[in-house]
Design an enzyme around this catalytic site. Structure first.
Site, PDB file in Angstrom:
ATOM      1  N   HIS A   1      18.314 -10.289   3.937  1.00 16.06           N
ATOM      2  CA  HIS A   1      17.894  -8.914   4.160  1.00 16.06           C
ATOM      3  C   HIS A   1      16.366  -8.857   4.291  1.00 16.06           C
ATOM      4  O   HIS A   1      15.645  -9.496   3.529  1.00 16.06           O
ATOM      5  CB  HIS A   1      18.339  -8.043   2.981  1.00 16.06           C
TER       6      HIS A   1
ATOM      7  N   ASP B   1      23.190 -11.471   3.184  1.00 14.54           N
ATOM      8  CA  ASP B   1      22.668 -10.165   2.788  1.00 14.54           C
ATOM      9  C   ASP B   1      23.773  -9.433   2.031  1.00 14.54           C
ATOM     10  O   ASP B   1      24.896  -9.343   2.532  1.00 14.54           O
ATOM     11  CB  ASP B   1      22.266  -9.398   4.055  1.00 14.54           C
TER      12      ASP B   1
ATOM     13  N   SER C   1      17.406  -1.260   7.369  1.00 13.88           N
ATOM     14  CA  SER C   1      17.750  -1.038   5.973  1.00 13.88           C
ATOM     15  C   SER C   1      17.916   0.461   5.710  1.00 13.88           C
ATOM     16  O   SER C   1      18.740   1.109   6.361  1.00 13.88           O
ATOM     17  CB  SER C   1      16.693  -1.690   5.079  1.00 13.88           C
TER      18      SER C   1
END
Length: 317
Positions: free
Chosen positions: A288, A258, A163
């Protein structure tokens, strides 16, 4: 694009009990919530040969030190000089820490057969952009310059993260290239945020009900980037870097459901077009954040195995 039943069950539970989402919390509450999530569903703490807290002097003396944690795999002897993977944790540049990623970094050290240096870069909103970018680069350059002290091989290193940490890895690779600095053997980019202002389809398709809601994205962006003029800065949105040649090979791990997945694919395509070797692993039905939740998602275990294998192949041949 069907959501995996396991992911669906987790999300249904979250929404059914009315658990607040990140954008409904203050910074302290969001950090605590993230710690609980990682502590509950993160991998068990695998044995390693050593764990060392590493204080890295910040670029400016007034900023003190950047803390990092160095893991050496159980297979390593005390005098072995190891390749190293720098790991930057996720959390939207605002939440997350080295402690929350302890189990994951131990697993990557074991599977990769390499040292892992997990970096506790400073977080927004207390330390907004570009502090995290500066800390990431400083952690890498200082560690390579002090390789003897750390027992690592400065000629064999990887940049890894999930991320926001995946973004920091990509940006650090770009900065090292721009400075004609040492080049990593691999970028391991796990659902990175590559374009803050993206309008790609996945941003709309997975805007609500897939864990990382549009409102939560905005919550992170506004805290990390209080000056909206910075939203298009390539150090925040690496897709705006302009050129992508001369970068290390990249392995992407993406989640199908995501909002960031199309941005990751777009960045992978740009790297490929520039001649960078690219491998993309997309995990069907995943949301995610799944990568660090190995106690809940079997797919996370497989994804971490692929990540470890990529590190082993790149750094140990």
């Amino acid at each position: 694009m069907a959501l995996d039943p396991q992911a669906q069950a987790l999300l249904a539970m979250i929404y059914r009990v009315g658990a607040p989402r990140f954008h409904e919390l203050d910074t302290h509450q969001a950090r605590r919530s993230f710690e609980k999530l990682q502590g509950t569903f993160g991998p068990e703490a695998r044995a390693v040969s050593s764990v060392t807290e590493v204080p890295i002097p910040a670029t400016h003396a007034k900023d003190g030190v950047i803390m990092a944690r160095l893991y050496r795999p159980l297979s390593a002897g005390p005098d072995d000089i190891l390749p190293v993977a720098f790991y930057f944790h996720g959390g939207g540049w605002c939440i997350g820490d080295v402690a929350s990623y302890d189990g994951l970094c131990r697993e990557l050290a074991h599977l990769g057969g390499v040292a892992v240096l997990s970096v506790d870069y400073r977080l927004a909103p207390e330390h907004p952009f570009p502090t995290a970018v500066e800390d990431a680069l400083r952690a890498v350059t200082w560690s390579l310059a002090n390789a003897v002290l750390l027992g690592i091989d400065p000629s064999r290193f990887a940049l890894a993260g999930d991320s926001a940490g995946g973004t920091l890895s990509a940006v650090t690779a770009l900065q090292l290239r721009n400075a004609n600095g040492p080049q990593a053997a691999l970028q391991l980019l796990i659902y990175p945020c590559t374009d803050i202002l993206s309008q790609r389809p996945s941003r709309r398709e997975f805007a609500s009900g897939y864990f990382l809601d549009t409102e939560s994205l905005a919550w992170f962006f506004e805290r990390y980037l209080p000056n909206q003029d910075d939203w298009q800065d390539w150090r925040a949105s690496p897709i705006n870097a302009g050129r992508f040649d001369g970068l290390p090979p990249a392995t992407f791990i993406l989640a199908e459901c995501d909002p960031l997945t199309d941005d990751g694919k777009a960045y992978a395509a740009l790297l490929g077009e520039a001649g960078v070797p690219v491998t993309v692993h997309e995990f069907e039905g995943m949301v995610h954040g799944f990568f660090s939740l190995g106690k809940y998602f079997p797919q996370a275990v497989k994804a971490v195995e692929r990540a470890g294998g990529a590190l082993r192949a790149a750094l140990l041949g």
